[in-house]
Design a protein around this motif. Structure first.
Motif, PDB file in Angstrom:
ATOM      1  N   LEU A  29       0.831  -1.199   0.000  1.00  0.00           N
ATOM      2  CA  LEU A  29       0.000   0.000   0.000  1.00  0.00           C
ATOM      3  C   LEU A  29       0.867   1.252   0.000  1.00  0.00           C
ATOM      4  N   ASP A  63     -15.893   1.457   5.543  1.00  0.00           N
ATOM      5  CA  ASP A  63     -14.660   1.633   6.319  1.00  0.00           C
ATOM      6  C   ASP A  63     -14.668   3.082   6.772  1.00  0.00           C
ATOM      7  N   CYS A  66     -10.818   5.779   6.709  1.00  0.00           N
ATOM      8  CA  CYS A  66     -10.111   4.757   5.921  1.00  0.00           C
ATOM      9  C   CYS A  66      -8.599   4.914   5.886  1.00  0.00           C
ATOM     10  N   TYR A  68      -5.147   5.191   4.432  1.00  0.00           N
ATOM     11  CA  TYR A  68      -4.711   4.841   3.072  1.00  0.00           C
ATOM     12  C   TYR A  68      -5.334   3.529   2.586  1.00  0.00           C
ATOM     13  N   GLY A  69      -6.274   2.959   3.370  1.00  0.00           N
ATOM     14  CA  GLY A  69      -7.113   1.900   2.831  1.00  0.00           C
ATOM     15  C   GLY A  69      -6.946   0.471   3.291  1.00  0.00           C
ATOM     16  N   ALA A  86     -15.107   3.747   1.375  1.00  0.00           N
ATOM     17  CA  ALA A  86     -13.951   4.133   2.186  1.00  0.00           C
ATOM     18  C   ALA A  86     -14.066   5.634   2.425  1.00  0.00           C
ATOM     19  N   SER A  93      -5.558  11.049   2.397  1.00  0.00           N
ATOM     20  CA  SER A  93      -5.908   9.648   2.663  1.00  0.00           C
ATOM     21  C   SER A  93      -6.803   9.093   1.564  1.00  0.00           C
ATOM     22  N   THR A  97      -6.104   5.875  -0.819  1.00  0.00           N
ATOM     23  CA  THR A  97      -7.001   4.720  -0.861  1.00  0.00           C
ATOM     24  C   THR A  97      -7.452   4.435  -2.286  1.00  0.00           C
ATOM     25  N   ASN A 100      -4.517   2.874  -4.107  1.00  0.00           N
ATOM     26  CA  ASN A 100      -4.253   1.523  -3.625  1.00  0.00           C
ATOM     27  C   ASN A 100      -5.317   0.543  -4.097  1.00  0.00           C
ATOM     28  N   SER A 111     -13.817   5.595  -2.734  1.00  0.00           N
ATOM     29  CA  SER A 111     -13.067   6.429  -1.801  1.00  0.00           C
ATOM     30  C   SER A 111     -13.665   7.832  -1.825  1.00  0.00           C
TER      31      SER A 111
END
Length: 196
Positions: A29, A63, A66, A68-69, A86, A93, A97, A100, A111
């Motif tokens: 990630l 989530d 979140c 970075y996921g 997310a 962030s 995410t 990633n 995201s």
């Protein structure tokens, strides 16, 4: 880390990467400064991901916070038929995410900023390592906002450090009318299961 819950981190960008290694997946990630735990997948997140049962295989999953996921991507890997939202306030962030998820070919991860989730979306499951350090009132407002969006049979799993108030949070949630139980306890972290 003090500003990982800021919308636009003031910290200069310092890109990096971490490995998320679980029994059922291994993901590299992208991370960056100004987000939560940029140098390693934090212990609380790892305890959550190693302790909770598989998420529902369909519907909408959340989530909350979140980063970075790691949580969102794990949910999406374990429930490929579900849509994983997310959400975070931190724009850096959210960008991480998104990247990633794309790199992992997890295209059902959305995201989005916390204020951009459509009002009619209801969640079958919420997994969260909530931002305890935002303060008790802000934390309570955040949890109330999102837990009320669980489906009638939905379930939330929250990971909270014992010395950062997991027991008092469990009591407070119960006082608000939620069914709360401690599902796991490891490395000074508690996993709280929350249902209607």
């Amino acid at each position: 880390m003090a500003h990982y819950f800021s919308e636009q981190p003031k910290t200069a960008s310092r890109p990096g990467s971490v490995d998320l290694v679980l029994p059922d997946l291994h993901l590299r990630l992208e991370t960056d400064s100004g987000v939560f735990s940029p140098e390693r997948v934090d212990t609380g997140t790892r305890v959550l991901l190693e302790s909770v049962p598989p998420p529902p295989q369909e519907g909408d999953l959340l989530d909350l916070g979140c980063g970075y996921g790691p949580i969102a991507l794990t949910m999406a890997t374990r429930a490929p038929g579900a849509t994983v939202w997310a959400v975070d306030v931190n724009r850096r962030s959210l960008e991480l995410t998104e990247r990633n998820a794309q790199a992992a070919r997890l295209y059902k991860v959305k995201s989005v900023h916390v204020d951009e989730v459509p009002d009619d979306v209801r969640f079958q499951a919420i997994w969260s390592n909530p931002a305890i350090r935002i303060g008790k009132q802000a934390l309570h407002e955040m949890l109330t906002r999102w837990l009320t969006r669980l489906t009638p049979d939905g379930v939330a799993y929250l990971v909270v450090q014992k010395h950062l108030g997991s027991d008092s949070l469990q009591r407070w949630l119960g006082e608000q009318g939620w069914q709360v139980s401690r599902e796991a306890s490891r490395a000074a972290y508690r996993i709280l299961k929350v249902t209607r």
